[in-house]
Write a protein that holds these residues in place. Structure first.
Motif, PDB file in Angstrom:
ATOM      1  N   ARG A  29       0.825  -1.217   0.000  1.00 16.82           N
ATOM      2  CA  ARG A  29       0.000   0.000   0.000  1.00 16.82           C
ATOM      3  C   ARG A  29       0.854   1.260   0.000  1.00 16.82           C
ATOM      4  NH1 ARG A  29      -3.733  -3.469   2.711  1.00 16.82           N
ATOM      5  NH2 ARG A  29      -2.611  -3.317   4.682  1.00 16.82           N
ATOM      6  N   LYS A  30       2.022   1.201   0.648  1.00 16.76           N
ATOM      7  CA  LYS A  30       2.919   2.361   0.641  1.00 16.76           C
ATOM      8  C   LYS A  30       3.498   2.602  -0.753  1.00 16.76           C
ATOM      9  CE  LYS A  30       4.551   2.103   5.452  1.00 16.76           C
ATOM     10  NZ  LYS A  30       5.747   1.856   6.301  1.00 16.76           N
ATOM     11  N   LEU A  31       3.910   1.502  -1.402  1.00 15.60           N
ATOM     12  CA  LEU A  31       4.589   1.629  -2.692  1.00 15.60           C
ATOM     13  C   LEU A  31       3.626   1.843  -3.857  1.00 15.60           C
ATOM     14  CD1 LEU A  31       7.264  -1.201  -2.269  1.00 15.60           C
ATOM     15  CD2 LEU A  31       7.725   1.258  -2.336  1.00 15.60           C
ATOM     16  N   PHE A  32       2.482   1.130  -3.817  1.00 10.32           N
ATOM     17  CA  PHE A  32       1.576   1.143  -4.971  1.00 10.32           C
ATOM     18  C   PHE A  32       0.189   1.727  -4.668  1.00 10.32           C
ATOM     19  CE2 PHE A  32       4.333  -2.686  -5.448  1.00 10.32           C
ATOM     20  CZ  PHE A  32       5.100  -2.227  -6.505  1.00 10.32           C
ATOM     21  N   GLY A  33      -0.051   2.034  -3.392  1.00 14.87           N
ATOM     22  CA  GLY A  33      -1.360   2.551  -3.025  1.00 14.87           C
ATOM     23  C   GLY A  33      -2.414   1.482  -2.856  1.00 14.87           C
ATOM     24  N   THR A  34      -2.071   0.228  -3.105  1.00  8.59           N
ATOM     25  CA  THR A  34      -3.002  -0.885  -2.971  1.00  8.59           C
ATOM     26  C   THR A  34      -2.224  -2.181  -2.765  1.00  8.59           C
ATOM     27  OG1 THR A  34      -4.758  -2.160  -4.063  1.00  8.59           O
ATOM     28  CG2 THR A  34      -3.049  -1.233  -5.469  1.00  8.59           C
ATOM     29  N   ALA A  35      -2.887  -3.169  -2.162  1.00  9.85           N
ATOM     30  CA  ALA A  35      -2.270  -4.486  -1.996  1.00  9.85           C
ATOM     31  C   ALA A  35      -2.841  -5.489  -2.987  1.00  9.85           C
ATOM     32  CB  ALA A  35      -2.481  -4.987  -0.563  1.00  9.85           C
ATOM     33  N   ASN A  36      -3.718  -5.024  -3.871  1.00 11.63           N
ATOM     34  CA  ASN A  36      -4.364  -5.899  -4.842  1.00 11.63           C
ATOM     35  C   ASN A  36      -3.722  -5.759  -6.222  1.00 11.63           C
ATOM     36  OD1 ASN A  36      -6.313  -6.711  -2.898  1.00 11.63           O
ATOM     37  ND2 ASN A  36      -7.464  -4.825  -3.283  1.00 11.63           N
ATOM     38  N   HIS A  37      -3.594  -6.895  -6.913  1.00  9.30           N
ATOM     39  CA  HIS A  37      -3.110  -6.918  -8.293  1.00  9.30           C
ATOM     40  C   HIS A  37      -1.731  -6.252  -8.455  1.00  9.30           C
ATOM     41  CE1 HIS A  37      -7.203  -8.153  -9.055  1.00  9.30           C
ATOM     42  NE2 HIS A  37      -7.675  -6.984  -8.639  1.00  9.30           N
ATOM     43  N   VAL A  38      -0.804  -6.596  -7.553  1.00  7.15           N
ATOM     44  CA  VAL A  38       0.553  -6.025  -7.657  1.00  7.15           C
ATOM     45  C   VAL A  38       1.571  -7.070  -8.121  1.00  7.15           C
ATOM     46  CG1 VAL A  38       0.089  -4.255  -5.929  1.00  7.15           C
ATOM     47  CG2 VAL A  38       1.062  -6.456  -5.210  1.00  7.15           C
ATOM     48  N   ILE A  39       1.133  -8.315  -8.333  1.00  4.21           N
ATOM     49  CA  ILE A  39       2.053  -9.356  -8.807  1.00  4.21           C
ATOM     50  C   ILE A  39       2.658  -8.927 -10.157  1.00  4.21           C
ATOM     51  CG2 ILE A  39       2.259 -11.770  -9.563  1.00  4.21           C
ATOM     52  CD1 ILE A  39       1.818 -11.520  -6.590  1.00  4.21           C
ATOM     53  N   GLY A  40       3.963  -9.057 -10.242  1.00  4.38           N
ATOM     54  CA  GLY A  40       4.660  -8.709 -11.482  1.00  4.38           C
ATOM     55  C   GLY A  40       5.133  -7.272 -11.547  1.00  4.38           C
ATOM     56  N   LYS A  41       4.703  -6.459 -10.607  1.00  8.45           N
ATOM     57  CA  LYS A  41       5.127  -5.057 -10.631  1.00  8.45           C
ATOM     58  C   LYS A  41       6.591  -4.928 -10.222  1.00  8.45           C
ATOM     59  CE  LYS A  41       0.696  -2.693 -10.214  1.00  8.45           C
ATOM     60  NZ  LYS A  41      -0.045  -1.608  -9.561  1.00  8.45           N
ATOM     61  N   ASP A  42       7.195  -3.861 -10.686  1.00  8.19           N
ATOM     62  CA  ASP A  42       8.629  -3.637 -10.516  1.00  8.19           C
ATOM     63  C   ASP A  42       8.897  -2.829  -9.242  1.00  8.19           C
ATOM     64  OD1 ASP A  42      11.413  -3.399 -11.228  1.00  8.19           O
ATOM     65  OD2 ASP A  42      10.966  -1.326 -11.781  1.00  8.19           O
ATOM     66  N   ILE A  43       9.882  -3.280  -8.450  1.00 10.27           N
ATOM     67  CA  ILE A  43      10.350  -2.523  -7.282  1.00 10.27           C
ATOM     68  C   ILE A  43      11.858  -2.336  -7.409  1.00 10.27           C
ATOM     69  CG2 ILE A  43      10.702  -2.566  -4.786  1.00 10.27           C
ATOM     70  CD1 ILE A  43       8.107  -4.038  -4.465  1.00 10.27           C
ATOM     71  N   ARG A  44      12.288  -1.109  -7.274  1.00 13.18           N
ATOM     72  CA  ARG A  44      13.724  -0.794  -7.358  1.00 13.18           C
ATOM     73  C   ARG A  44      14.337  -0.969  -5.968  1.00 13.18           C
ATOM     74  NH1 ARG A  44      17.077  -0.573 -11.719  1.00 13.18           N
ATOM     75  NH2 ARG A  44      18.734   0.976 -11.505  1.00 13.18           N
ATOM     76  N   PHE A  45      15.379  -1.782  -5.884  1.00 15.28           N
ATOM     77  CA  PHE A  45      16.033  -2.095  -4.619  1.00 15.28           C
ATOM     78  C   PHE A  45      17.334  -1.314  -4.509  1.00 15.28           C
ATOM     79  CE2 PHE A  45      19.049  -4.908  -2.274  1.00 15.28           C
ATOM     80  CZ  PHE A  45      18.384  -4.976  -1.054  1.00 15.28           C
ATOM     81  N   GLN A  46      17.402  -0.443  -3.511  1.00 14.98           N
ATOM     82  CA  GLN A  46      18.601   0.368  -3.268  1.00 14.98           C
ATOM     83  C   GLN A  46      18.969   1.226  -4.491  1.00 14.98           C
ATOM     84  OE1 GLN A  46      18.685   0.137   0.109  1.00 14.98           O
ATOM     85  NE2 GLN A  46      20.894  -0.184   0.165  1.00 14.98           N
TER      86      GLN A  46
END
Length: 788
Positions: free
Chosen positions: A157-174
């Motif tokens: 929810r912090k990163l995408f605004g929702t916890a639904n349908h986030v599979i496959g989304k990109d997260i930048r690490f460091q």
């Protein structure tokens, strides 16, 4: 009949307000204390019991032979899980974990959002072992890909605004590498010792840091889940020699411990045992029982103290045909009514005090009236009513009706011994508690004031990440220019607990069959100076000598273990690397004072590492302004990385969090036990004064002064207290001496502790007894003698 008993009980409670008030105060306080301790114990016992198949989840420990001693560590090789799964058929799943407490928070980004989050690296089977609830994703596949990341719904929810349908989304690490969301789990339960916001693949960590998958280096934690039909004892026999079979190391052996037992039976700080909580659970359970018994004893003493007031009631009932069993039932009904009433008061007291109790214990306990709690409260109430009412009921119901109606109430020697014995028991417990509080307080004061061999005060640290990685020395030089910064350097070590351990150290003359554990530190220029360590010989790392690669500094314990004379200039081997010793640093504690100082070495830090931390020593004044300037420098140097820092002294004090809380709780519980004991003593004085009222009247008539009578009544009770002290002191010494054995560095129990305890108890006794004694001594003798 029961209705009649209740009616009589209500009348008696209403009639004797002093008796009722003292019992309500004593029993309510005792029951409230018992209830809060029960809630705390229940909370402690419920940790890590939240997982399905809890009985099949084990952590693989290592028994290590070092210098003739065997220690237990929660660290193992990152290869352990893979090997166990292949070689031990009883193991269904196995996973290596680089736990969250290794790392400071990482920076995760999605779009233009940057957040700090707690993460760990785990093997493929991790979610098959631990039943964290997956909202999205398959537990057996979420960590199959090295580029996968599993995140909590809260972080989603912090990163995408929702916890639904986030599979496959990109997260930048460091701000360095992209990972793709493969699963979303429900926020970790509060009663799990595994706390994290996201999980990355352990295989990815092994690619970046190859040492985590070698037999010679330990650090990762290994968790396994046994098959349903597996026998844990048999599994332990099978895995005992698995390290030797795969690496040839004969000094280490594997041992599987039930995971949910670790929280209570062993508290580890990255491989170092810093104490066990189970002993404190047992301790406070005993304290709860003792306080409840003390409260029940008060009821007995106060009931027998007012027995003479109910002699005629008992005598008349016996004359008109009341059986002893009926009288016993009547008095037990009164006792149960009192217990029920005081339990209601106790619940109210506990509810009011629970916020403060949570603050003291660092918990978030709630008073929820579920079935187990209701049954527990009912059981405690029944126990209290029966125990506290049994002796008065049996005592009052056995009187001879003829003697009663003639006004004679003679006490047998056994009854006298029983009553006084109960007081001795009460004050004996109080003495033990006071001694314990003083010893715990002095030990906590000792460990908090003992310098660990480096200066932990006014030191802040944060991770070297982003542009800082590989440029730590440059950034440290910039930090030293900030007004208020005394010095700055960097290291991979937390300075608190073990961070990097190895047995892969050799030197000329080493016994090839002996394995010695060394704690490894990597430090830059000014590391020794920034941490306030002192050199025993040689020098520290300095830019005046150019590149310091291939140089090492040992601590004094390492020199002793290695039997080196004049070590400066000699060489040691760290794996395949030869290191020249340039200095010896005085011993410092990187573990708690539960542990002896271990051999350690400091190697000059060069190259890049995800473990490096900037260490900055700042002035004690104007810290907010200094840290604000450091933050501006950091954000300008490292854009996109939120600035998050920690104080080193806070991490140091956290090692002793349990002891500090125990000291505070024991202080309050001891004060409560003493207060309740004084109520019991008050009751016994009242009983004695009542029994001896005619004697006191006669003494006054023939000229005895108030002081004479007060001393006469007081000295008997002082004798009881002195007996309690003589019995309790050896017991208290044995208990606290055993507790102190858990510390490698500890105080000695001197005579001052016992003198303070003795003085306190005597003064408290005098204050309690004197009130009733003076009251009896100043009473009009005519009133007590007019029936003669």
């Amino acid at each position: 009949m029961i209705k009649n008993y209740l009616k009589i009980a209500f009348r008696n409670l209403k009639k004797d307000k002093q008796f009722t008030l003292l019992n309500v105060l004593g029993l309510s306080a005792g029951l409230a204390c018992t209830l809060m301790i029960y809630l705390w114990v229940h909370d402690e016992l419920s940790y890590d019991k939240v997982f399905e198949d809890d009985s099949r989840i084990y952590q693989v420990m290592e028994h290590r032979k070092t210098g003739g001693t065997i220690t237990l560590s929660d660290e193992s090789s990152g290869l352990m899980g893979d090997v166990l799964k292949v070689q031990v058929p009883d193991i269904e799943y196995a996973a290596a974990v680089a736990p969250a407490d290794w790392w400071q928070k990482f920076t995760l980004s999605a779009g233009n959002r940057n957040f700090k989050a707690t993460g760990q690296y785990a093997g493929k089977d991790y979610f098959n072992i631990f039943s964290f609830k997956l909202i999205d994703g398959e537990k057996g596949r979420v960590l199959n890909d090295k580029n996968s990341i599993v995140i909590s719904d809260e972080l989603a929810r912090k990163l995408f605004g929702t916890a639904n349908h986030v599979i496959g989304k990109d997260i930048r690490f460091q701000h360095d590498k992209d990972f793709f969301v493969s699963g979303v789990f429900e926020k970790t339960p509060s009663h799990s010792s595994q706390q994290f916001d996201f999980v990355l693949s352990f295989e990815y960590l092994a690619d970046v840091q190859g040492w985590v998958k070698t037999w010679g280096n330990t650090g990762p934690h290994t968790f396994v889940k046994l098959k349903k039909e597996a026998d844990a004892d048999l599994v332990n026999k099978k895995i005992a020699n698995i390290i030797r079979a795969n690496s040839g190391d004969t000094t280490r052996s594997a041992y599987a411990m039930r995971f949910s037992d670790n929280y209570l039976k062993n508290t580890f700080n990255h491989g170092s045992r810093v104490g066990g909580r189970l002993e404190y659970v047992k301790l406070f359970s005993l304290i709860a029982i003792f306080i409840l018994l003390i409260a029940c004893i008060n009821f007995m003493n106060l009931s027998t103290a007012k027995a003479s007031g109910r002699m005629k009631e008992v005598g008349i009932k016996k004359v008109v045909g009341a059986a002893r069993s009926q009288l016993v039932l009547q008095f037990l009904t009164e006792s149960l009514l009192m217990a029920t009433t005081t339990m209601l008061f106790a619940i109210a007291i506990a509810w009011l005090l629970l916020p403060q109790f949570n603050q003291l214990t660092g918990k978030d306990i709630e008073l929820t009236f579920d079935a187990p709690l209701i049954l527990t409260l009912a059981g405690i109430t029944l126990f209290t009513g029966l125990v506290s009412g049994s002796y008065p009921a049996l005592y009052l119901s056995k009187f001879n009706p003829l003697a009663i109606l003639k006004g004679r109430l003679d006490s047998s020697f056994g009854e006298l011994v029983a009553r006084k014995g109960l007081v001795v028991f009460q004050f004996g417990l109080s003495v033990i508690l006071i001694v314990s509080v003083l010893v715990v307080y002095k030990q906590v004061q000792f460990i908090q004031s003992t310098m660990p061999g480096y200066n932990k005060d006014n030191v802040i640290w944060f991770n070297s990440e982003g542009k800082l990685a590989g440029n730590e020395e440059t950034f440290a030089a910039e930090l030293r220019k900030v007004p208020g910064v005394i010095n700055a350097s960097f290291t991979q070590h937390n300075m608190v607990g073990r961070t990097f351990g190895t047995n892969n150290i050799s030197w000329d003359g080493k016994n090839s069959r002996e394995s010695v554990y060394f704690e490894g530190f990597f430090g830059g220029f000014n590391f020794i100076e920034t941490m306030g360590m002192r050199m025993a010989a040689g020098r520290s790392f300095s830019s005046d000598f150019g590149a310091e690669g291939g140089k090492a500094i040992l601590n004094e314990t390492a020199v002793k273990v290695m039997h080196l004379k004049n070590p400066v200039g000699k060489n040691v081997n760290f794996g395949d690397n030869k290191l020249q010793i340039i200095g010896v640093v005085k011993d410092f504690h990187f573990e708690s004072l539960h542990e002896t100082v271990k051999p350690s070495f400091i190697v000059f830090a060069n190259g890049t590492s995800p473990y490096y931390k900037m260490m900055i020593k700042i002035k004690g004044e104007h810290q907010k302004e200094i840290i604000s300037q450091i933050q501006h420098l950091y954000e300008a140097y490292n854009p996109g990385f939120p600035f998050a820092y920690n104080f080193l002294d806070q991490a140091y004090q956290k090692q002793y969090e349990t002891e500090v809380r125990v000291a505070v709780l024991a202080k309050y519980f001891s004060a409560l036990a003493i207060l309740i004991s004084c109520l019991g003593l008050f009751g016994l004085v009242a009983f004695t004064a009542q029994k001896r009222r005619k004697e006191i009247g006669i003494r006054k008539v023939i000229g005895a002064s108030v002081n004479n009578i007060t001393i006469m009544l007081t000295k008997d009770f002082l004798k009881l207290v002195l007996i309690a002290i003589l019995i309790a002191f050896p017991i208290a010494w044995l208990i606290m001496n055993q507790w102190l054995q858990g510390f490698a560095y500890r105080i000695s129990i001197g005579p001052a502790v016992f003198l303070i305890t003795c003085s306190s108890i005597v003064l408290i006794t005098l204050a309690t007894v004197s009130f009733q004694a003076i009251k009896a001594a100043t009473a009009n003798p005519v009133k007590s003698l007019r029936s003669e």
